[in-house]
Design a protein around this motif. Structure first.
Motif, PDB file in Angstrom:
ATOM      1  N   LEU A  64      -2.480 -42.451   0.214  1.00 48.05           N
ATOM      2  CA  LEU A  64      -3.157 -42.734  -1.052  1.00 48.05           C
ATOM      3  C   LEU A  64      -4.666 -42.857  -0.831  1.00 48.05           C
ATOM      4  N   ARG A  65      -5.056 -43.581   0.188  1.00 47.96           N
ATOM      5  CA  ARG A  65      -6.488 -43.759   0.471  1.00 47.96           C
ATOM      6  C   ARG A  65      -7.164 -42.440   0.833  1.00 47.96           C
ATOM      7  N   ARG A  66      -6.478 -41.587   1.586  1.00 50.19           N
ATOM      8  CA  ARG A  66      -7.051 -40.272   1.920  1.00 50.19           C
ATOM      9  C   ARG A  66      -7.301 -39.458   0.651  1.00 50.19           C
ATOM     10  N   ARG A  67      -6.335 -39.479  -0.244  1.00 56.25           N
ATOM     11  CA  ARG A  67      -6.497 -38.722  -1.490  1.00 56.25           C
ATOM     12  C   ARG A  67      -7.654 -39.275  -2.315  1.00 56.25           C
ATOM     13  N   TRP A 110       5.301 -53.146  -8.547  1.00 58.40           N
ATOM     14  CA  TRP A 110       5.410 -52.599  -9.902  1.00 58.40           C
ATOM     15  C   TRP A 110       4.040 -52.228 -10.439  1.00 58.40           C
ATOM     16  N   ARG A 111       3.053 -53.102 -10.271  1.00 58.49           N
ATOM     17  CA  ARG A 111       1.703 -52.843 -10.795  1.00 58.49           C
ATOM     18  C   ARG A 111       1.101 -51.613 -10.126  1.00 58.49           C
ATOM     19  N   LEU A 112       1.218 -51.517  -8.808  1.00 60.53           N
ATOM     20  CA  LEU A 112       0.694 -50.353  -8.083  1.00 60.53           C
ATOM     21  C   LEU A 112       1.368 -49.079  -8.569  1.00 60.53           C
ATOM     22  N   THR A 113       2.657 -49.112  -8.722  1.00 61.99           N
ATOM     23  CA  THR A 113       3.395 -47.939  -9.191  1.00 61.99           C
ATOM     24  C   THR A 113       2.931 -47.526 -10.586  1.00 61.99           C
ATOM     25  N   HIS A 114       2.795 -48.486 -11.466  1.00 61.09           N
ATOM     26  CA  HIS A 114       2.364 -48.195 -12.836  1.00 61.09           C
ATOM     27  C   HIS A 114       0.964 -47.576 -12.861  1.00 61.09           C
ATOM     28  N   VAL A 115       0.024 -48.202 -12.201  1.00 57.23           N
ATOM     29  CA  VAL A 115      -1.360 -47.708 -12.203  1.00 57.23           C
ATOM     30  C   VAL A 115      -1.424 -46.316 -11.576  1.00 57.23           C
ATOM     31  N   LEU A 116      -0.716 -46.111 -10.477  1.00 57.52           N
ATOM     32  CA  LEU A 116      -0.735 -44.815  -9.805  1.00 57.52           C
ATOM     33  C   LEU A 116      -0.118 -43.717 -10.668  1.00 57.52           C
ATOM     34  N   LEU A 119       1.479 -36.087  -3.758  1.00 56.27           N
ATOM     35  CA  LEU A 119       1.394 -37.535  -3.581  1.00 56.27           C
ATOM     36  C   LEU A 119       2.328 -38.268  -4.543  1.00 56.27           C
ATOM     37  N   GLY A 120       2.356 -37.862  -5.792  1.00 54.25           N
ATOM     38  CA  GLY A 120       3.240 -38.515  -6.762  1.00 54.25           C
ATOM     39  C   GLY A 120       4.692 -38.427  -6.354  1.00 54.25           C
ATOM     40  N   GLU A 121       5.111 -37.262  -5.913  1.00 49.92           N
ATOM     41  CA  GLU A 121       6.499 -37.094  -5.471  1.00 49.92           C
ATOM     42  C   GLU A 121       6.765 -37.915  -4.208  1.00 49.92           C
ATOM     43  N   ALA A 122       5.841 -37.904  -3.269  1.00 56.83           N
ATOM     44  CA  ALA A 122       6.002 -38.695  -2.040  1.00 56.83           C
ATOM     45  C   ALA A 122       6.097 -40.185  -2.372  1.00 56.83           C
ATOM     46  N   TYR A 123       5.307 -40.622  -3.338  1.00 56.30           N
ATOM     47  CA  TYR A 123       5.355 -42.032  -3.727  1.00 56.30           C
ATOM     48  C   TYR A 123       6.697 -42.367  -4.381  1.00 56.30           C
TER      49      TYR A 123
END
Length: 151
Positions: free
Chosen positions: A114-117, A39-45, A80-84
């Motif tokens: 994510l890291r590549r971006r 949840w935290r990762l999703t929110h921050v991203l 990236l957002g859509e892929a996530y």
């Protein structure tokens, strides 16, 4: 006010969360903190991507000296957002528990993207923030603007 330091700090937080998630998926089974970590990762991203999409990219696209690189980034990395979102929808907690190795594989791939971006933005895009003069964002629904670089 949004500036390069703020965006880079968010990248650092995303990297730290991604690292924690990767440690988690290397475990034998899901840990008790997996849901809150996801949840935290999703929110921050999602908040970070919204800032880039609604403030940063419009500003860089508005400036002739940064338009080309911003357009290239938006085209190459804008999904990236859509892929996530697809990744998170594909892995509800019951499926995670039923297919822990599959979730681990999918997570490693998503975190690599994510890291590549992050690496590319830090290296090739964020330095351009300093090149562009202040411009009012074209996204009218936000009150944010980008502060000049401190560099």
């Amino acid at each position: 006010m949004l500036n390069r330091d703020t965006l880079s700090k968010e990248h650092e937080e995303l990297e730290a969360l991604a690292n924690k998630l990767l440690v988690e998926v290397d475990a034998v089974s899901p840990g008790k903190d997996l849901s809150s970590l996801r949840w935290r990762l999703t929110h921050v991203l999602m908040v970070h991507l919204a800032k880039e999409d609604k403030v940063l990219y419009p500003r860089l696209l508005a400036r002739p000296e940064t338009r080309t690189v911003a357009k290239r980034f938006a085209e190459e990395m804008g999904d990236l957002g859509e892929a996530y979102k697809v990744y998170t929808a594909a892995w509800p907690i019951d499926r995670v528990e039923a297919d822990w190795p599959g979730f681990g594989e999918a997570t490693r791939k998503m975190m690599a993207a994510l890291r590549r971006r992050i690496a590319r933005e830090e290296r090739d895009l964020y330095p351009r923030i300093c090149e562009s003069a202040p411009v009012v964002p074209s996204y009218a629904a936000t009150n944010a603007s980008i502060a000049p670089c401190k560099m």
